[in-house]
Design a protein around this motif. Structure first.
Motif, PDB file in Angstrom:
ATOM      1  N   ARG A 248       0.825  -1.204   0.000  1.00  0.00           N
ATOM      2  CA  ARG A 248       0.000   0.000   0.000  1.00  0.00           C
ATOM      3  C   ARG A 248       0.863   1.260   0.000  1.00  0.00           C
ATOM      4  O   ARG A 248       0.484   2.287  -0.568  1.00  0.00           O
ATOM      5  N   GLN A 249       2.034   1.194   0.611  1.00  0.00           N
ATOM      6  CA  GLN A 249       2.904   2.359   0.707  1.00  0.00           C
ATOM      7  C   GLN A 249       3.436   2.818  -0.647  1.00  0.00           C
ATOM      8  O   GLN A 249       3.908   3.946  -0.778  1.00  0.00           O
ATOM      9  N   LYS A 250       3.331   1.968  -1.661  1.00  0.00           N
ATOM     10  CA  LYS A 250       3.784   2.354  -2.996  1.00  0.00           C
ATOM     11  C   LYS A 250       2.993   3.534  -3.546  1.00  0.00           C
ATOM     12  O   LYS A 250       3.411   4.182  -4.509  1.00  0.00           O
ATOM     13  N   LEU A 251       1.839   3.815  -2.932  1.00  0.00           N
ATOM     14  CA  LEU A 251       1.022   4.951  -3.362  1.00  0.00           C
ATOM     15  C   LEU A 251       1.820   6.245  -3.342  1.00  0.00           C
ATOM     16  O   LEU A 251       1.646   7.112  -4.213  1.00  0.00           O
ATOM     17  N   LEU A 252       2.691   6.412  -2.348  1.00  0.00           N
ATOM     18  CA  LEU A 252       3.432   7.662  -2.204  1.00  0.00           C
ATOM     19  C   LEU A 252       4.277   7.955  -3.435  1.00  0.00           C
ATOM     20  O   LEU A 252       4.424   9.122  -3.843  1.00  0.00           O
ATOM     21  N   ARG A 253       4.831   6.903  -4.045  1.00  0.00           N
ATOM     22  CA  ARG A 253       5.689   7.082  -5.218  1.00  0.00           C
ATOM     23  C   ARG A 253       4.953   6.841  -6.523  1.00  0.00           C
ATOM     24  O   ARG A 253       5.298   7.430  -7.547  1.00  0.00           O
ATOM     25  N   ASP A 254       3.938   5.973  -6.482  1.00  0.00           N
ATOM     26  CA  ASP A 254       3.201   5.673  -7.714  1.00  0.00           C
ATOM     27  C   ASP A 254       2.237   6.794  -8.097  1.00  0.00           C
ATOM     28  O   ASP A 254       1.781   6.853  -9.230  1.00  0.00           O
ATOM     29  N   ARG A 255       1.904   7.679  -7.133  1.00  0.00           N
ATOM     30  CA  ARG A 255       0.970   8.774  -7.403  1.00  0.00           C
ATOM     31  C   ARG A 255       1.643  10.110  -7.088  1.00  0.00           C
ATOM     32  O   ARG A 255       1.297  10.792  -6.106  1.00  0.00           O
ATOM     33  N   PRO A 256       2.624  10.523  -7.900  1.00  0.00           N
ATOM     34  CA  PRO A 256       3.375  11.754  -7.615  1.00  0.00           C
ATOM     35  C   PRO A 256       2.538  13.015  -7.702  1.00  0.00           C
ATOM     36  O   PRO A 256       2.947  14.064  -7.181  1.00  0.00           O
ATOM     37  N   ASN A 257       1.375  12.951  -8.349  1.00  0.00           N
ATOM     38  CA  ASN A 257       0.514  14.123  -8.456  1.00  0.00           C
ATOM     39  C   ASN A 257      -0.521  14.196  -7.332  1.00  0.00           C
ATOM     40  O   ASN A 257      -1.335  15.126  -7.290  1.00  0.00           O
ATOM     41  N   THR A 258      -0.503  13.204  -6.445  1.00  0.00           N
ATOM     42  CA  THR A 258      -1.400  13.217  -5.295  1.00  0.00           C
ATOM     43  C   THR A 258      -0.688  13.866  -4.109  1.00  0.00           C
ATOM     44  O   THR A 258       0.469  13.551  -3.823  1.00  0.00           O
ATOM     45  N   THR A 259      -1.374  14.770  -3.434  1.00  0.00           N
ATOM     46  CA  THR A 259      -0.821  15.427  -2.258  1.00  0.00           C
ATOM     47  C   THR A 259      -1.107  14.586  -1.019  1.00  0.00           C
ATOM     48  O   THR A 259      -2.259  14.282  -0.717  1.00  0.00           O
ATOM     49  N   PHE A 260      -0.056  14.196  -0.314  1.00  0.00           N
ATOM     50  CA  PHE A 260      -0.185  13.438   0.932  1.00  0.00           C
ATOM     51  C   PHE A 260       0.261  14.337   2.084  1.00  0.00           C
ATOM     52  O   PHE A 260       1.415  14.773   2.136  1.00  0.00           O
ATOM     53  N   SER A 261      -0.653  14.629   2.984  1.00  0.00           N
ATOM     54  CA  SER A 261      -0.353  15.475   4.129  1.00  0.00           C
ATOM     55  C   SER A 261      -0.576  14.678   5.407  1.00  0.00           C
ATOM     56  O   SER A 261      -1.602  14.005   5.563  1.00  0.00           O
ATOM     57  N   PHE A 262       0.398  14.755   6.322  1.00  0.00           N
ATOM     58  CA  PHE A 262       0.301  14.034   7.591  1.00  0.00           C
ATOM     59  C   PHE A 262       0.582  14.989   8.749  1.00  0.00           C
ATOM     60  O   PHE A 262       1.545  15.770   8.690  1.00  0.00           O
ATOM     61  N   VAL A 263      -0.250  14.926   9.772  1.00  0.00           N
ATOM     62  CA  VAL A 263       0.026  15.601  11.032  1.00  0.00           C
ATOM     63  C   VAL A 263       0.095  14.500  12.093  1.00  0.00           C
ATOM     64  O   VAL A 263      -0.856  13.728  12.259  1.00  0.00           O
ATOM     65  N   ILE A 264       1.232  14.425  12.789  1.00  0.00           N
ATOM     66  CA  ILE A 264       1.454  13.334  13.745  1.00  0.00           C
ATOM     67  C   ILE A 264       1.895  13.928  15.073  1.00  0.00           C
ATOM     68  O   ILE A 264       2.784  14.788  15.115  1.00  0.00           O
TER      69      ILE A 264
END
Length: 281
Positions: A155-171
């Motif tokens: 599932r983590q491949k999403l970060l690299r397979d979807r370069p036009n998707t914005t992923f924002s995390f607050v931890i």
């Protein structure tokens, strides 16, 4: 065809039908049969597979907006399907629906995640993920642990397979201070998060302990936006998760997330803090 295949993600297994999904499916089937269509004959008309239609009618799949819009036109339902679809997510206790969320993740143009319990799955190192699955209660078998870890890494491949998707995390900062799996595992997951932060489409912001109160105190949340600008939410708890489409609820969650972003450290300062935490281990 617009339907996507169903993959085996974190929770595994097919989502169990809820009452609202079963009711919607029965209504949909009634409209289809009244219009003189079989699942196979309707498929090319609405450009969704017969399998997808069957899953909706059996209450096993949340229908997409495009599916409903095309069905409205093909079956001449005069807005009934759109009105019925508004109630599909208002039933709590939908823990097994993570599969539906995971499918939406694969299409999302933006994904926002706030987490206060552990490092989000999309950012976990293999060792960190394995520690979590090995200590799950009730215990999983070794084979089940391996399967779950493999699914999470896939599932983590999403970060690299979807370069036009914005992923924002607050931890929350304390997530990195908890010695989950020991010092080596925490160093490894911090290194992994720092590596992910080098991607142009990934922002990670740490909520510092010095921020005594913030809008995320009610628990973790996720929001995503689809290519047709639909918004969905997902909130997960102890054996009771909820998939959210209600616009008012999503608006509330979005306002909270926006406030979290303003109160958290910047990505640059977050990276510096993570390096400090790692160096102190």
């Amino acid at each position: 065809m617009d339907d996507s295949s169903t993959d085996n993600y974190d929770n595994g297994g097919r989502p169990e039908p809820s009452g609202s999904l079963r009711t919607f499916g029965a209504v949909y089937q009634g409209f289809r049969e009244n219009a003189g269509f079989t699942q196979e004959s309707l498929a090319p008309t609405i450009r969704y597979s017969a399998h997808y239609i069957g899953s909706v009618e059996q209450g096993r799949r949340l229908p997409s907006k495009k599916f409903i819009d095309r069905s409205e036109e093909a079956l001449h339902t005069n807005g009934v399907l759109r009105k019925a679809a508004r109630w599909l997510s208002k039933q709590p206790g939908l823990a097994r629906w993570f599969r539906e969320w995971a499918e939406l993740e694969k299409q999302a143009i933006s994904l926002y995640t706030y987490e206060c319990r552990l490092v989000p799955g999309l950012l976990q190192s293999e060792s960190y993920a394995r520690t979590l699955f090995e200590n799950r209660v009730p215990l999983l078998s070794e084979e089940e642990v391996d399967t779950q870890v493999a699914a999470r890494l896939e599932r983590q491949k999403l970060l690299r397979d979807r370069p036009n998707t914005t992923f924002s995390f607050v931890i929350d900062e304390h997530v990195f201070l908890r010695p989950t799996g020991g010092a080596d595992t925490i160093r490894g997951v911090i290194d992994h998060v720092l590596e992910c932060m080098t991607l142009r489409n990934v922002d990670v912001q740490v909520m510092p302990l010095s921020q005594g109160i913030h809008p995320g105190l009610d628990g973790p949340m996720q929001l995503l936006e689809t290519p047709d600008n639909q918004w969905f939410g997902y909130c997960e708890g102890q054996e009771s998760s909820q998939f959210i489409t209600d616009p008012q609820t999503i608006s509330t969650l979005y306002m909270r997330y926006a406030k979290l972003l303003s109160q958290a450290l910047t990505p640059e300062d977050s990276g510096s803090l993570l390096k400090q935490i790692r160096g102190a281990l």
